[in-house]
Design a protein around this motif. Structure first.
Motif, PDB file in Angstrom:
ATOM      1  N   LEU A  36       0.837  -1.203   0.000  1.00 13.36           N
ATOM      2  CA  LEU A  36       0.000   0.000   0.000  1.00 13.36           C
ATOM      3  C   LEU A  36       0.870   1.251   0.000  1.00 13.36           C
ATOM      4  CD1 LEU A  36      -2.816   1.384   0.336  1.00 13.36           C
ATOM      5  CD2 LEU A  36      -2.424   1.243   2.815  1.00 13.36           C
ATOM      6  N   PRO A  37       0.909   2.013  -1.103  1.00 13.32           N
ATOM      7  CA  PRO A  37       1.625   3.290  -1.079  1.00 13.32           C
ATOM      8  C   PRO A  37       0.793   4.345  -0.337  1.00 13.32           C
ATOM      9  CG  PRO A  37       1.200   2.523  -3.342  1.00 13.32           C
ATOM     10  CD  PRO A  37       0.354   1.726  -2.430  1.00 13.32           C
ATOM     11  N   VAL A  38       1.441   5.112   0.527  1.00 15.28           N
ATOM     12  CA  VAL A  38       0.778   6.211   1.226  1.00 15.28           C
ATOM     13  C   VAL A  38       1.551   7.494   0.932  1.00 15.28           C
ATOM     14  CG1 VAL A  38       0.028   7.155   3.443  1.00 15.28           C
ATOM     15  CG2 VAL A  38      -0.059   4.682   3.051  1.00 15.28           C
ATOM     16  N   ALA A  57       5.924   7.530  -3.422  1.00 16.79           N
ATOM     17  CA  ALA A  57       5.501   6.263  -2.814  1.00 16.79           C
ATOM     18  C   ALA A  57       5.065   5.273  -3.880  1.00 16.79           C
ATOM     19  CB  ALA A  57       4.367   6.505  -1.819  1.00 16.79           C
ATOM     20  N   CYS A  58       4.351   5.749  -4.898  1.00 14.97           N
ATOM     21  CA  CYS A  58       3.903   4.863  -5.971  1.00 14.97           C
ATOM     22  C   CYS A  58       5.072   4.377  -6.820  1.00 14.97           C
ATOM     23  CB  CYS A  58       2.880   5.572  -6.843  1.00 14.97           C
ATOM     24  SG  CYS A  58       1.264   5.778  -6.060  1.00 14.97           S
ATOM     25  N   ALA A  59       6.059   5.233  -7.041  1.00 14.15           N
ATOM     26  CA  ALA A  59       7.239   4.817  -7.809  1.00 14.15           C
ATOM     27  C   ALA A  59       7.992   3.711  -7.081  1.00 14.15           C
ATOM     28  CB  ALA A  59       8.146   6.008  -8.065  1.00 14.15           C
ATOM     29  N   LEU A  73      -1.561  -2.163  -4.373  1.00  8.93           N
ATOM     30  CA  LEU A  73      -2.793  -1.431  -4.120  1.00  8.93           C
ATOM     31  C   LEU A  73      -2.679   0.006  -4.634  1.00  8.93           C
ATOM     32  CD1 LEU A  73      -3.409  -2.596  -0.435  1.00  8.93           C
ATOM     33  CD2 LEU A  73      -4.381  -3.572  -2.532  1.00  8.93           C
ATOM     34  N   PRO A  74      -3.802   0.645  -4.943  1.00  6.86           N
ATOM     35  CA  PRO A  74      -3.756   2.077  -5.284  1.00  6.86           C
ATOM     36  C   PRO A  74      -3.379   2.891  -4.058  1.00  6.86           C
ATOM     37  CG  PRO A  74      -6.028   1.321  -5.120  1.00  6.86           C
ATOM     38  CD  PRO A  74      -5.160   0.100  -5.019  1.00  6.86           C
ATOM     39  N   PRO A  75      -2.887   4.114  -4.251  1.00  6.78           N
ATOM     40  CA  PRO A  75      -2.350   4.867  -3.115  1.00  6.78           C
ATOM     41  C   PRO A  75      -3.401   5.546  -2.255  1.00  6.78           C
ATOM     42  CG  PRO A  75      -2.184   6.164  -5.107  1.00  6.78           C
ATOM     43  CD  PRO A  75      -2.686   4.805  -5.541  1.00  6.78           C
ATOM     44  N   THR A 116      -0.905 -10.232   4.945  1.00  5.84           N
ATOM     45  CA  THR A 116       0.338  -9.479   5.086  1.00  5.84           C
ATOM     46  C   THR A 116       0.239  -8.172   4.300  1.00  5.84           C
ATOM     47  OG1 THR A 116       1.568 -11.552   5.288  1.00  5.84           O
ATOM     48  CG2 THR A 116       2.831  -9.555   4.804  1.00  5.84           C
ATOM     49  N   LEU A 117       0.501  -7.053   4.972  1.00  5.97           N
ATOM     50  CA  LEU A 117       0.421  -5.748   4.342  1.00  5.97           C
ATOM     51  C   LEU A 117       1.704  -4.973   4.599  1.00  5.97           C
ATOM     52  CD1 LEU A 117      -1.173  -3.484   2.884  1.00  5.97           C
ATOM     53  CD2 LEU A 117      -2.050  -2.796   5.127  1.00  5.97           C
TER      54      LEU A 117
END
Length: 253
Positions: A36-38, A57-59, A73-75, A116-117
């Motif tokens: 999960l990008p935040v 974060a997404c990169a 996951l989407p951010p 697991t996250l």
């Protein structure tokens, strides 16, 4: 790199997996891991967009998903940016809300068989994410927070970043380099003349960023390059290997 199986497909910052893609990838691994990008929506000076932390974060998460069999996951795009409130465009949610959002996402994943996250944090002010991961210890959800300061230090050394993590606090060499590589269209002219250093920031949480910088920059963006950005992301993806091995280990309790 560790792991095998179907890799996530991505367009921009959003994953394009179908439910069948997720099912196929999950069938090929002993433990399913979601990433999960935040990010945040906050000022990054005049040369970087408000969405910089989300893009970073997404990169990072994209590099991870290209190398390891994880569900991307989407951010989360708005988080705890209260210290940047003096600049137009900055939007925040409370730490309580961010805590609840991440916990709810972990609970939803668990119900679908993903226990697991890994949270990829792009904003240093999201202190509460450490508490979410800390409180997962001993529960039926495994969690990790990435990257740690040591991961950034290793990646910076590998990439030839010259500014220390203390000095490169905001919109500096690291963030500008990553965007020059991953999203060059988002970097505006003028970053070469935007350096500003304020190493003593002990009252930041009380006074906010505006007490330490007029431009919103604390760091040396003039030293940034796309090549450094590429190397930073590669170094972080390599560092993630230890996290992947840990969270997928059967011996973790």
């Amino acid at each position: 790199m560790s792991g095998s199986g179907t890799r996530s497909t991505v367009s921009g910052v959003l994953p394009l997996d179908t439910t069948e893609d997720v099912r196929a990838r999950g069938a090929g691994v002993p433990r399913q891991v979601a990433v999960l990008p935040v990010g945040s929506l906050e000022q990054h000076g005049a040369h970087l967009p408000l969405t910089t932390d989300t893009l970073v974060a997404c990169a990072v998460a994209r590099e991870i998903a290209a190398a390891y069999p994880v569900q991307l996951l989407p951010p989360v795009t708005i988080s705890c940016s209260h210290e940047h409130a003096a600049w137009p465009g900055t939007v925040s949610i409370s730490a309580v809300t961010l805590y609840a959002v991440v916990r709810d996402i972990a609970a939803s994943l668990r119900r679908s068989g993903v226990d697991t996250l890994v949270v990829v944090n792009g904003h240093g002010g999201n202190y509460v994410l450490g508490n979410v991961v800390q409180e997962s210890a001993g529960t039926n959800t495994r969690m990790a927070l990435f990257p740690a300061a040591e991961d950034w230090e290793g990646a910076c050394e590998q990439a030839g970043v010259q500014t220390s993590l203390l000095s490169d606090m905001h919109a500096g060499e690291i963030e500008t380099s990553i965007l020059l590589h991953a999203h060059p269209e988002c970097v505006k002219d003028g970053y070469e003349a935007s350096d500003f250093v304020a190493d003593d920031r002990r009252h930041l949480l009380t006074l906010g960023m505006s007490a330490y910088t007029e431009s919103g920059v604390i760091g040396r963006p003039s030293m940034a390059s796309a090549e450094k950005g590429r190397a930073l992301l590669a170094g972080l993806a390599e560092a993630f290997g230890a996290y992947f091995a840990l969270v997928t280990s059967e011996s973790l309790h």
